[in-house]
Design an enzyme around this catalytic site. Structure first.
Site, short mmCIF file in Angstrom:
data_model
loop_
_atom_site.label_atom_id
_atom_site.label_comp_id
_atom_site.label_asym_id
_atom_site.label_seq_id
_atom_site.Cartn_x
_atom_site.Cartn_y
_atom_site.Cartn_z
N GLU A 193 -7.27 -8.04 -1.95
CA GLU A 193 -6.35 -8.97 -1.29
C GLU A 193 -6.89 -9.45 0.05
O GLU A 193 -6.27 -9.23 1.10
CB GLU A 193 -4.99 -8.31 -1.09
CG GLU A 193 -4.30 -7.90 -2.37
CD GLU A 193 -2.82 -7.58 -2.17
OE1 GLU A 193 -2.36 -7.63 -1.03
OE2 GLU A 193 -2.15 -7.29 -3.17
N GLU A 379 -2.70 -4.37 -9.47
CA GLU A 379 -1.52 -3.85 -8.77
C GLU A 379 -0.29 -4.61 -9.23
O GLU A 379 -0.31 -5.83 -9.37
CB GLU A 379 -1.59 -4.04 -7.25
CG GLU A 379 -2.44 -3.07 -6.53
CD GLU A 379 -2.47 -3.33 -5.03
OE1 GLU A 379 -1.45 -3.76 -4.45
OE2 GLU A 379 -3.54 -3.10 -4.45
C1 GCO Z 1 -1.95 -4.47 -1.59
C2 GCO Z 1 -1.72 -3.35 -1.08
C3 GCO Z 1 -0.92 -2.23 -1.05
C4 GCO Z 1 0.51 -2.29 -0.73
C5 GCO Z 1 1.30 -2.85 -1.87
C6 GCO Z 1 2.78 -2.86 -1.62
O1 GCO Z 1 -3.11 -4.50 -1.99
O2 GCO Z 1 -1.09 -5.29 -1.55
O3 GCO Z 1 -2.78 -2.74 -1.73
O4 GCO Z 1 -1.64 -1.62 -0.05
O5 GCO Z 1 0.92 -1.00 -0.50
O6 GCO Z 1 0.93 -4.16 -2.09
O7 GCO Z 1 3.11 -3.75 -0.61
#
Ligand code: GCO
Length: 475
Positions: A193, A379
């Site tokens: 990200e 994710e």
């Molecule tokens: C992401 C993040 C996470 C956050 C998750 C929840 O990559 O967005 O890896 O670190 O914890 O997105 O907000």
């Protein structure tokens, strides 16, 4: 993590809502995932490891940031977190006991190169080597993310990602990893990200390094893309049998409605350019979208760079949580302001629209506009309601969220998108960045006082799903 009205204050400003969109329950023909579909959980070093001074680790940008007053809402920090640097074997036992195929974790750059460059710290490499061995011994495939926002402070002191040299140092770090781990660690995710780190870390200042300057967008985006290209080259030079991808926070960008809808469309197109396409276009097409022209003035992009940005990847990692709603705002950085979701939309704990059709939409965008690469959902997940309260163990809301988003994955597969796996965010309740421990995303609760890990209902549900590959229907 996603861009949302709640996250950067749009909701608090009471901005006008967006045109209503119906909530969707996507309806795939089949509920069966293929046999070789990869089921996993994802985590990140800074959110879980703790042990910030163990075995020669150097400081990262988040070490200093989390101690600044007001940056983390509950005043907490990640000095212990889930103590996973020491207790990783317990985490791996939980993953193996759920019958999962894979674990996505991130490597802390400042454990390997304590000041980001220069001498390698063998004790840091030893740790990840032990972890990789422990995973493989349990039949769990490791997927390692190289950069999950924890830049070594030593590099930040020299300008961090605003400095082109950081991209070169990132390639050195990749080189150190492949040299030591490449015989056993075969799957790599280069950046996590990058859009979040760029915008929250350099424009809104809500994340480390806490800068607030929209002029940094161009250099930071370009140097992260360049570092990614160079790191992929370094990994490929070190071993020929790797599976390499990168993970993006893809979000459909939707305009606020009302009488300014046409103008707001300009804002949502602009955000789509900055948030999604400023990363996808260089990687898959070797070019920047038009919206980047203004940001990349002044020789940021040098001769030959675009060829380095365009790399063959074995998969694209897609993180998805919610769509972004925006409006044109001439006073905001980049002239874009977040705005709340449509009236009546079902909201998550962040005030974001729970909308699985947004996941379908970004997967369709990748299929249509970027040559239909193999995809892993790296994710997806949701938080308990915010607060200091104990974790919700019977987390039916999380099961519903996961189930509905997996329906979108099945539907996108049926539309022709080669999605090969799904990683739930996350194994354990952990340090949720600026929200500290007030937001809990785990399939397993973590008691910070005792370190005890307690599986929630969603852990059992996900375990059953991984075993059968058949997504249960709506109860
Ligand atoms: C992401 C993040 C996470 C956050 C998750 C929840 O990559 O967005 O890896 O670190 O914890 O997105 O907000």
């Amino acid at each position: 993590m996603v861009l949302s009205g709640g996250a950067i204050g749009g909701a608090a400003l009471g901005l006008s809502g967006c045109d209503a969109r119906p909530d969707t329950e996507l309806d795939p023909k089949s509920r069966q995932f293929p046999q070789d579909f990869v089921w996993g959980v994802a985590s990140a070093a800074f959110q879980t490891e703790g042990a910030q001074t163990a075995d020669g680790r150097g400081p990262s940008v988040w070490d200093g940031f989390e101690t600044l007053p007001g940056k983390v809402i509950d005043g907490s920090d990640a000095r212990v977190a889930t103590d996973s640097y020491r207790r990783y074997a317990e985490d791996i036992d939980l993953i193996a006991a759920a019958g999962l195929d894979a674990y996505r974790f991130s490597i802390s750059w400042s454990r390997i190169l304590p000041s980001g460059a220069g001498a390698i710290n063998p004790a840091g490499l030893d740790h990840y080597s032990r972890m990789v061995d422990a995973l493989l011994a349990k039949g769990v495939t490791p997927y390692a993310t190289l950069f999950h926002w924890d830049l070594p402070q030593g590099l930040q002191d020299k300008g961090g990602w605003t400095n082109r040299d950081t991209a070169l140092r990132f390639a050195d770090y990749a080189d150190a990893l492949i040299d030591r781990l490449g015989d056993r660690l075969k799957r790599y995710i280069i950046l996590n990200e990058a859009a979040v780190h760029t915008v929250f870390g350099h424009v809104t200042g809500e994340h480390a390094p806490g800068l607030k300057n929209a002029d940094l967008l161009g250099p930071v985006i370009h140097h992260m893309n360049l570092g990614q290209g160079l790191a992929i080259q370094a990994l490929r030079a070190g071993a020929s049998d790797l599976s390499i991808g990168t993970t993006m926070a893809l979000q459909p960008c939707r305009p606020a409605g009302g009488s300014w809808a046409l103008w707001n469309r300009l804002a949502s197109d602009g955000l789509d350019g900055l948030w999604n396409r400023a990363w996808l276009d260089p990687l898959f097409k070797g070019a920047y979208p038009k919206v980047m022209d203004d940001f990349l003035k002044g020789g940021v992009v040098r001769d030959g760079d675009l060829a380095t940005l365009r790399q063959k990847v074995d998969f694209l990692g897609v993180n998805y949580y919610a769509p972004a709603y925006v409006r044109l705002d001439l006073n905001a950085p980049g002239k874009i302001s977040p705005t709340p979701p449509p009236q009546g939309a079902e909201l998550d704990a962040f005030g974001r629209h729970i909308d699985p059709s947004g996941l379908y939409e970004v997967l369709e965008m990748v299929r249509r506009d970027y040559g239909n690469p193999p995809v892993l959902i790296t994710e997806n997940g949701c938080s308990d309601p915010f607060g200091q309260r104990p974790a919700v163990i019977d987390d039916q809301f999380r099961i519903a969220y996961l189930r509905r988003h997996l329906q979108a994955v099945l539907a996108a597969r049926e539309a022709g998108s080669p999605i090969g796996g799904y990683f739930a965010w996350t194994l354990l309740d952990n340090f949720e960045w600026a929200l500290g421990y007030t937001s809990k995303f785990g399939l397993v609760a973590h008691d910070r006082a005792t370190g005890v890990r307690t599986p929630k209902a969603s852990y059992g549900w996900f375990k059953a799903l991984a075993a059968s590959g058949a997504l249960p229907p709506k109860p």
